[in-house]
Design a protein around this motif. Structure first.
Motif, PDB file in Angstrom:
ATOM      1  N   GLU A 188       8.026   6.110   6.833  1.00 53.45           N
ATOM      2  CA  GLU A 188       8.287   7.167   5.852  1.00 53.45           C
ATOM      3  C   GLU A 188       7.813   8.503   6.416  1.00 53.45           C
ATOM      4  O   GLU A 188       6.739   8.576   7.006  1.00 53.45           O
ATOM      5  CB  GLU A 188       7.513   6.891   4.551  1.00 53.45           C
ATOM      6  N   ASP A 189       8.601   9.559   6.231  1.00 49.94           N
ATOM      7  CA  ASP A 189       8.184  10.914   6.579  1.00 49.94           C
ATOM      8  C   ASP A 189       7.493  11.533   5.370  1.00 49.94           C
ATOM      9  O   ASP A 189       7.940  11.339   4.228  1.00 49.94           O
ATOM     10  CB  ASP A 189       9.388  11.773   6.985  1.00 49.94           C
ATOM     11  N   MET A 190       6.409  12.275   5.629  1.00 47.58           N
ATOM     12  CA  MET A 190       5.611  12.848   4.548  1.00 47.58           C
ATOM     13  C   MET A 190       5.384  14.337   4.796  1.00 47.58           C
ATOM     14  O   MET A 190       5.079  14.740   5.915  1.00 47.58           O
ATOM     15  CB  MET A 190       4.269  12.113   4.445  1.00 47.58           C
ATOM     16  N   GLU A 191       5.540  15.125   3.751  1.00 52.90           N
ATOM     17  CA  GLU A 191       5.364  16.570   3.835  1.00 52.90           C
ATOM     18  C   GLU A 191       3.936  16.962   3.463  1.00 52.90           C
ATOM     19  O   GLU A 191       3.319  16.337   2.598  1.00 52.90           O
ATOM     20  CB  GLU A 191       6.352  17.285   2.912  1.00 52.90           C
ATOM     21  N   PRO A 192       3.404  18.007   4.103  1.00 48.88           N
ATOM     22  CA  PRO A 192       2.036  18.453   3.830  1.00 48.88           C
ATOM     23  C   PRO A 192       1.816  18.830   2.367  1.00 48.88           C
ATOM     24  O   PRO A 192       2.742  19.298   1.687  1.00 48.88           O
ATOM     25  CB  PRO A 192       1.862  19.688   4.719  1.00 48.88           C
ATOM     26  N   LEU A 193       0.589  18.623   1.917  1.00 52.55           N
ATOM     27  CA  LEU A 193       0.109  19.084   0.612  1.00 52.55           C
ATOM     28  C   LEU A 193       0.947  18.604  -0.560  1.00 52.55           C
ATOM     29  O   LEU A 193       1.117  19.308  -1.551  1.00 52.55           O
ATOM     30  CB  LEU A 193      -0.001  20.614   0.608  1.00 52.55           C
ATOM     31  N   THR A 194       1.477  17.381  -0.452  1.00 56.36           N
ATOM     32  CA  THR A 194       2.225  16.792  -1.566  1.00 56.36           C
ATOM     33  C   THR A 194       1.487  15.548  -2.057  1.00 56.36           C
ATOM     34  O   THR A 194       0.650  15.001  -1.352  1.00 56.36           O
ATOM     35  CB  THR A 194       3.653  16.399  -1.133  1.00 56.36           C
ATOM     36  N   GLU A 195       1.811  15.140  -3.255  1.00 62.17           N
ATOM     37  CA  GLU A 195       1.188  13.942  -3.808  1.00 62.17           C
ATOM     38  C   GLU A 195       2.223  12.869  -4.115  1.00 62.17           C
ATOM     39  O   GLU A 195       1.982  11.965  -4.910  1.00 62.17           O
ATOM     40  CB  GLU A 195       0.354  14.305  -5.034  1.00 62.17           C
ATOM     41  N   MET A 252       1.342   9.234  12.381  1.00 66.53           N
ATOM     42  CA  MET A 252       1.555  10.036  13.590  1.00 66.53           C
ATOM     43  C   MET A 252       2.195  11.345  13.152  1.00 66.53           C
ATOM     44  O   MET A 252       2.642  11.479  12.010  1.00 66.53           O
ATOM     45  CB  MET A 252       2.479   9.296  14.561  1.00 66.53           C
ATOM     46  N   ASN A 253       2.261  12.320  14.066  1.00 66.27           N
ATOM     47  CA  ASN A 253       2.965  13.562  13.752  1.00 66.27           C
ATOM     48  C   ASN A 253       4.385  13.222  13.298  1.00 66.27           C
ATOM     49  O   ASN A 253       5.009  12.280  13.804  1.00 66.27           O
ATOM     50  CB  ASN A 253       3.007  14.475  14.972  1.00 66.27           C
ATOM     51  N   LYS A 254       4.893  14.016  12.349  1.00 62.52           N
ATOM     52  CA  LYS A 254       6.214  13.756  11.779  1.00 62.52           C
ATOM     53  C   LYS A 254       7.276  13.685  12.881  1.00 62.52           C
ATOM     54  O   LYS A 254       7.350  14.539  13.744  1.00 62.52           O
ATOM     55  CB  LYS A 254       6.586  14.840  10.772  1.00 62.52           C
ATOM     56  N   GLY A 255       8.090  12.627  12.840  1.00 61.71           N
ATOM     57  CA  GLY A 255       9.174  12.440  13.788  1.00 61.71           C
ATOM     58  C   GLY A 255       8.784  11.694  15.056  1.00 61.71           C
ATOM     59  O   GLY A 255       9.645  11.390  15.881  1.00 61.71           O
ATOM     60  N   TRP A 256       7.510  11.374  15.234  1.00 60.65           N
ATOM     61  CA  TRP A 256       7.038  10.710  16.455  1.00 60.65           C
ATOM     62  C   TRP A 256       7.798   9.409  16.697  1.00 60.65           C
ATOM     63  O   TRP A 256       8.279   9.159  17.794  1.00 60.65           O
ATOM     64  CB  TRP A 256       5.531  10.444  16.370  1.00 60.65           C
ATOM     65  N   PHE A 257       7.917   8.579  15.681  1.00 57.50           N
ATOM     66  CA  PHE A 257       8.599   7.289  15.828  1.00 57.50           C
ATOM     67  C   PHE A 257      10.089   7.501  16.117  1.00 57.50           C
ATOM     68  O   PHE A 257      10.647   6.881  17.022  1.00 57.50           O
ATOM     69  CB  PHE A 257       8.412   6.431  14.571  1.00 57.50           C
ATOM     70  N   GLU A 258      10.704   8.370  15.350  1.00 58.58           N
ATOM     71  CA  GLU A 258      12.147   8.619  15.494  1.00 58.58           C
ATOM     72  C   GLU A 258      12.487   9.145  16.893  1.00 58.58           C
ATOM     73  O   GLU A 258      13.459   8.702  17.507  1.00 58.58           O
ATOM     74  CB  GLU A 258      12.606   9.612  14.432  1.00 58.58           C
ATOM     75  N   HIS A 282       0.832  -1.199   0.000  1.00 57.88           N
ATOM     76  CA  HIS A 282       0.000   0.000   0.000  1.00 57.88           C
ATOM     77  C   HIS A 282       0.867   1.251   0.000  1.00 57.88           C
ATOM     78  O   HIS A 282       1.986   1.252   0.525  1.00 57.88           O
ATOM     79  CB  HIS A 282      -0.920   0.005   1.237  1.00 57.88           C
ATOM     80  N   CYS A 283       0.332   2.321  -0.578  1.00 54.36           N
ATOM     81  CA  CYS A 283       1.020   3.612  -0.622  1.00 54.36           C
ATOM     82  C   CYS A 283       0.109   4.699  -0.060  1.00 54.36           C
ATOM     83  O   CYS A 283      -1.108   4.606  -0.142  1.00 54.36           O
ATOM     84  CB  CYS A 283       1.399   3.966  -2.068  1.00 54.36           C
ATOM     85  N   MET A 284       0.727   5.733   0.493  1.00 56.50           N
ATOM     86  CA  MET A 284       0.007   6.860   1.069  1.00 56.50           C
ATOM     87  C   MET A 284       0.503   8.131   0.396  1.00 56.50           C
ATOM     88  O   MET A 284       1.613   8.169  -0.130  1.00 56.50           O
ATOM     89  CB  MET A 284       0.275   6.953   2.578  1.00 56.50           C
ATOM     90  N   TRP A 285      -0.320   9.196   0.466  1.00 53.84           N
ATOM     91  CA  TRP A 285       0.061  10.505  -0.024  1.00 53.84           C
ATOM     92  C   TRP A 285      -0.530  11.553   0.885  1.00 53.84           C
ATOM     93  O   TRP A 285      -1.256  11.232   1.818  1.00 53.84           O
ATOM     94  CB  TRP A 285      -0.331  10.700  -1.471  1.00 53.84           C
ATOM     95  N   MET A 286      -0.252  12.823   0.597  1.00 57.75           N
ATOM     96  CA  MET A 286      -0.627  13.906   1.510  1.00 57.75           C
ATOM     97  C   MET A 286      -1.551  14.942   0.871  1.00 57.75           C
ATOM     98  O   MET A 286      -1.578  16.093   1.297  1.00 57.75           O
ATOM     99  CB  MET A 286       0.647  14.571   2.033  1.00 57.75           C
ATOM    100  N   ARG A 287      -2.325  14.542  -0.115  1.00 55.18           N
ATOM    101  CA  ARG A 287      -3.261  15.474  -0.745  1.00 55.18           C
ATOM    102  C   ARG A 287      -4.184  16.059   0.325  1.00 55.18           C
ATOM    103  O   ARG A 287      -4.751  15.325   1.128  1.00 55.18           O
ATOM    104  CB  ARG A 287      -4.088  14.769  -1.811  1.00 55.18           C
ATOM    105  N   ASN A 288      -4.299  17.368   0.344  1.00 55.83           N
ATOM    106  CA  ASN A 288      -5.165  18.097   1.286  1.00 55.83           C
ATOM    107  C   ASN A 288      -4.846  17.825   2.755  1.00 55.83           C
ATOM    108  O   ASN A 288      -5.677  18.051   3.624  1.00 55.83           O
ATOM    109  CB  ASN A 288      -6.644  17.799   1.015  1.00 55.83           C
ATOM    110  N   THR A 289      -3.660  17.341   3.030  1.00 55.34           N
ATOM    111  CA  THR A 289      -3.244  17.086   4.413  1.00 55.34           C
ATOM    112  C   THR A 289      -2.300  18.209   4.823  1.00 55.34           C
ATOM    113  O   THR A 289      -1.277  18.426   4.184  1.00 55.34           O
ATOM    114  CB  THR A 289      -2.576  15.703   4.541  1.00 55.34           C
ATOM    115  N   LEU A 290      -2.665  18.898   5.893  1.00 60.53           N
ATOM    116  CA  LEU A 290      -1.996  20.140   6.269  1.00 60.53           C
ATOM    117  C   LEU A 290      -0.857  19.975   7.267  1.00 60.53           C
ATOM    118  O   LEU A 290      -0.071  20.891   7.452  1.00 60.53           O
ATOM    119  CB  LEU A 290      -3.034  21.109   6.858  1.00 60.53           C
TER     120      LEU A 290
END
Length: 149
Positions: free
Chosen positions: A101-108, A123-129, A75-83
């Motif tokens: 994987e770390d994901m940046e807001p509003l990217t596809e 989770m919020n970016k960096g939570w696992f790390e 499975h894959c995820m993306w950040m469309r409309n994710t702020l």
């Protein structure tokens, strides 16, 4: 003129429908890893998986969203409309982390599982790390989640 009115009405209808879907209260599951507790909203239907964490302004540190898929796949995820910036952990059927994987807001950009995954935990970016959580570690509580549909 009719075509324009219909297009506007359709657009408004889609916006209202998306806003209502975002307001739906999702079930919350308690997950844990090591001594860390996670309150995870459960996205286990096509609609809730499609909306995910879109349009949210923030998320408490211990909060996340777990996506329950109907079958194991890459499975894959993306950040469309994710702020908000997120980290996603792809999990196998037993809750073991395959990759994060770390994901940046509003990217596809596609962020994909390294192998067959049954779940994805955002989770919020960096939570696992920040907690030293990585590949191979098991997230507890996965077994009590509803089946994906």
């Amino acid at each position: 003129m009719r075509v324009i009115v219909r297009a506007v009405m359709l657009g408004v209808g889609l916006l209202v429908s998306a806003a209502l879907a975002a307001q739906v209260q999702l079930p919350v599951a308690e997950l844990s890893v090591g001594m860390h507790r996670i309150e995870a909203e459960v996205a286990h239907t096509d609609q809730t998986r499609r909306i995910g964490l879109m349009n949210r302004q923030s998320m408490p540190e211990q909060r996340g969203m777990v996506f329950v898929f109907t079958h194991d796949a890459r499975h894959c995820m993306w950040m469309r409309n994710t702020l908000i910036p997120l980290s996603v952990a792809f999990l196998d059927e037993e809750g073991r982390i395959l990759n994060i994987e770390d994901m940046e807001p509003l990217t596809e950009d596609s962020h994909c599982a390294a192998g067959p995954a049954r779940f994805a935990l955002e989770m919020n970016k960096g939570w696992f790390e920040r907690r030293g959580i990585g590949d191979g570690i098991r997230i507890r509580g996965i077994e009590s989640l509803p089946q994906g549909r």
